[in-house]
Design an enzyme around this catalytic site. Structure first.
Site, short mmCIF file in Angstrom:
data_model
loop_
_atom_site.label_atom_id
_atom_site.label_comp_id
_atom_site.label_asym_id
_atom_site.label_seq_id
_atom_site.Cartn_x
_atom_site.Cartn_y
_atom_site.Cartn_z
N CYS A 2 55.18 47.30 52.73
CA CYS A 2 55.82 47.29 53.67
C CYS A 2 55.14 48.29 54.82
O CYS A 2 54.58 49.49 54.28
CB CYS A 2 57.08 47.72 53.45
SG CYS A 2 58.14 46.06 52.79
N GLY A 28 52.34 44.30 56.14
CA GLY A 28 53.22 43.15 55.85
C GLY A 28 53.38 42.07 57.17
O GLY A 28 53.45 42.60 58.19
N ASN A 104 59.98 51.40 52.55
CA ASN A 104 58.95 50.91 51.76
C ASN A 104 58.71 51.25 50.55
O ASN A 104 58.82 52.59 50.26
CB ASN A 104 57.55 51.41 52.58
CG ASN A 104 56.29 51.16 52.05
OD1 ASN A 104 55.30 51.97 52.31
ND2 ASN A 104 56.15 49.96 51.30
N GLY A 105 58.50 50.59 49.49
CA GLY A 105 58.40 50.92 47.91
C GLY A 105 59.26 49.92 47.26
O GLY A 105 59.79 49.02 47.62
N TYR A 246 42.41 49.57 48.93
CA TYR A 246 42.68 48.45 49.68
C TYR A 246 43.89 48.36 50.90
O TYR A 246 43.55 47.60 51.86
CB TYR A 246 43.14 47.13 48.86
CG TYR A 246 43.59 46.01 49.56
CD1 TYR A 246 42.59 45.04 49.97
CD2 TYR A 246 44.87 45.78 49.59
CE1 TYR A 246 42.98 43.93 50.62
CE2 TYR A 246 45.39 44.51 50.06
CZ TYR A 246 44.41 43.66 50.64
OH TYR A 246 44.90 42.67 51.15
P1 AMP Z 1 41.67 37.24 43.94
O1 AMP Z 1 41.24 35.97 44.43
O2 AMP Z 1 43.12 37.22 43.87
O3 AMP Z 1 40.81 37.61 43.02
O4 AMP Z 1 41.99 38.09 45.27
C1 AMP Z 1 40.99 39.15 45.60
C2 AMP Z 1 41.11 39.54 47.05
O5 AMP Z 1 42.41 39.87 47.50
C3 AMP Z 1 40.01 40.99 47.36
O6 AMP Z 1 39.30 40.65 48.49
C4 AMP Z 1 41.12 41.83 47.70
O7 AMP Z 1 40.59 42.71 49.07
C5 AMP Z 1 42.45 41.12 48.09
N1 AMP Z 1 43.65 42.00 47.63
C6 AMP Z 1 43.66 42.74 46.66
N2 AMP Z 1 45.02 43.31 46.32
C7 AMP Z 1 45.70 42.34 47.15
C8 AMP Z 1 47.00 42.30 47.11
N3 AMP Z 1 48.00 42.76 46.60
N4 AMP Z 1 47.55 41.37 48.13
C9 AMP Z 1 46.92 40.80 48.69
N5 AMP Z 1 45.43 40.60 48.78
C10 AMP Z 1 44.91 41.57 47.86
#
Ligand code: AMP
Length: 463
Positions: A2, A28, A104-105, A246
């Site tokens: 968030c 978010g 946030n958290g 990320y």
């Molecule tokens: P996946 O297909 O689930 O392995 O998605 C991996 C991708 O999601 C990577 O390109 C990451 O940059 C991105 N990613 C990593 N963590 C999150 C998160 N918590 N929420 C949304 N996207 C994420």
């Protein structure tokens, strides 16, 4: 996940809150809200809605908010589902005056507190854990709001970056471990609190400093005043390393670290630990770009944009049932055949969660003529769920929780797969002694020590 924003003492507070939320939109996209105060009628006025900041507020909405102080929130659902009733900031009337709060958290013991409060007759209007703070603040007895915030904070365990606004001031708090970021800035004699410096940058505010883990910063007409949360004076700060990997924006500086530079270093370190015999380095845009630059620099391989990201993907689209393969990813990413054809490609991304995106990207690169695809990930395998506010799926859905690196390589159909090591990640984040950051999503070392009694974990582990 968030974003929070607050501005104290500015004639265009609501508009600046709107802009600040824009710069925190990546934190978010589900809902957004602003509470304005300092109006002639002395009321706190709130506007909330589902969707992106640009869709939630019209010019008329912002004019109607008015006032000289405002706090705002962008929401990415973690605890408590996705209904509008979850949208923050909260705005309530307590026996000691009006309060607005943005959080946030994730709180680890929210359910226990909530159950106890409900047994005593408290009525909650949202299912999430942030409202717990509102109740604790309303029940706290100390005359000063700062002390009421302390009383409330002493009862919760977990991740909380909070902005609380009352009639005569605004308060920013980070939990003793400092999981989520919060920065303090100044604009034309007024003060700004924001999750990331990207929000200060956009509105032209000057960064004063980061709010420290376990610190309460109060701003009012007398200026800025700092105090400590007293219940955990010696807690070891453990900021979230995944913010650097990320989540945060690369043009932000959080935890006194440039997000961009940390990501470039992760890529450099990755190239040293997991070299690849290849022709070009291609990032998965946008999340993999800084790490791919670092990888290219350290490996001496040319950096090429082999995947183009569309910036026009809407939130809803109609997916054909079968005829087009990998449709979702294709809407977002397009391969550049002229770059990829006949090449041995290192493709760099920040993380693999479920593995479905990586699998589609590998297939897309091969489809565009890549001869070999070597996937490199600028963080260690994501094996454990986060209880501190990053939206990760349950363990069962995290591919690295159940598969070895070789099995993941097979699943995503890459020629090779390499992850950054834990120590390499901490090194790149400027934490060689591995003591500043929480890395529980990679290691399972949950630093608050409370997770084992959490019902969610019991469910995840199937116990
Ligand atoms: P996946 O297909 O689930 O392995 O998605 C991996 C991708 O999601 C990577 O390109 C990451 O940059 C991105 N990613 C990593 N963590 C999150 C998160 N918590 N929420 C949304 N996207 C994420």
């Amino acid at each position: 996940m968030c974003g929070v924003f607050g501005i104290w003492s500015h004639p265009e507070a609501a508009k600046l809150a709107y802009l600040g939320l824009h710069a925190l939109q990546h934190r978010g996209q589900e809902a957004a809200g602003i509470v304005a105060a300092g109006r002639e009628d002395a009321r706190f006025v709130r506007h909330l809605g589902r969707g992106l900041v640009a869709d939630v507020f019209t010019e008329d909405d912002l004019a109607a908010l008015g006032g000289t102080h405002a706090i705002g929130h962008v929401r990415y659902s973690t605890a408590g589902g996705t209904g509008t009733e979850n949208t923050q900031p909260f705005s309530v009337m307590t026996s000691k005056g009006a309060l607005a709060l943005a959080h946030n958290g994730n709180l680890v013991n929210a359910k226990e507190i909530r159950d106890a409060l409900e047994r005593e007759g408290a009525i909650f209007s949202t299912p999430g854990d942030s409202e717990v703070f509102v109740h604790l603040l309303a029940r706290a007895r100390a005359p000063r709001l700062v002390d009421r915030v302390r009383e409330a904070a002493a009862q919760v365990v977990g991740a909380y970056t909070l902005i609380v606004m009352h009639d005569s001031g605004m308060i920013g708090v980070r939990d003793p471990q400092g999981f989520r970021p919060l920065v303090l800035g100044e604009l034309n004699g007024g003060y700004v609190l924001a999750s990331e410096t990207s929000a200060l940058e956009l509105i032209g505010a000057k960064l004063i400093r980061e709010v420290k883990p376990g610190e309460i910063v109060s701003v009012d007409q007398h200026g800025v005043h700092s105090e400590r949360l007293v219940h955990a004076p010696d807690a070891q700060p453990r900021s979230c390393i995944f913010e650097l990997v990320y989540f945060a924006r690369p043009d932000s500086s959080i935890f006194d670290t440039s997000v961009y530079e940390a990501r470039v270093k992760m890529g450099q370190q990755l190239a040293t630990e997991q070299p690849a015999d290849a022709d070009i380095v291609v990032p998965v845009p946008d999340s993999g770009v800084p790490a791919a630059l670092g990888f290219a620099e350290a490996s001496g391989l040319p950096f090429r944009h082999g995947l183009l990201r569309s910036h026009y993907v809407g939130r809803t689209f109609i997916e054909p049932e079968q005829s087009i393969r990998h449709f979702g990813v294709k809407l977002k990413l397009g391969p550049i055949r002229a770059v990829l054809e006949g090449k041995r490609v290192v493709v760099v991304d920040d993380s693999i969660v479920r593995g479905t995106t990586s699998r589609k990207i590998v297939a897309m690169l091969r489809g565009a003529g890549a001869k070999e695809v070597h996937m490199r990930i600028s963080s260690p395998p994501s094996r454990y769920p986060c209880f501190y506010g990053i939206d990760t799926p349950t363990r069962a859905e995290l591919i690295a929780a159940t598969k070895s690196v070789e099995e993941i390589r097979e699943f995503i159909t890459a020629d090779s797969l390499g992850y950054l090591s834990e120590s390499g990640l901490h090194l790149a984040a400027g934490d060689p002694d591995e003591e500043r950051f929480c890395n529980a999503c990679f290691t399972g070392r949950y630093t608050t020590g409370r997770e084992l009694i959490e019902p969610r974990l019991v469910q995840i582990d199937g116990r």
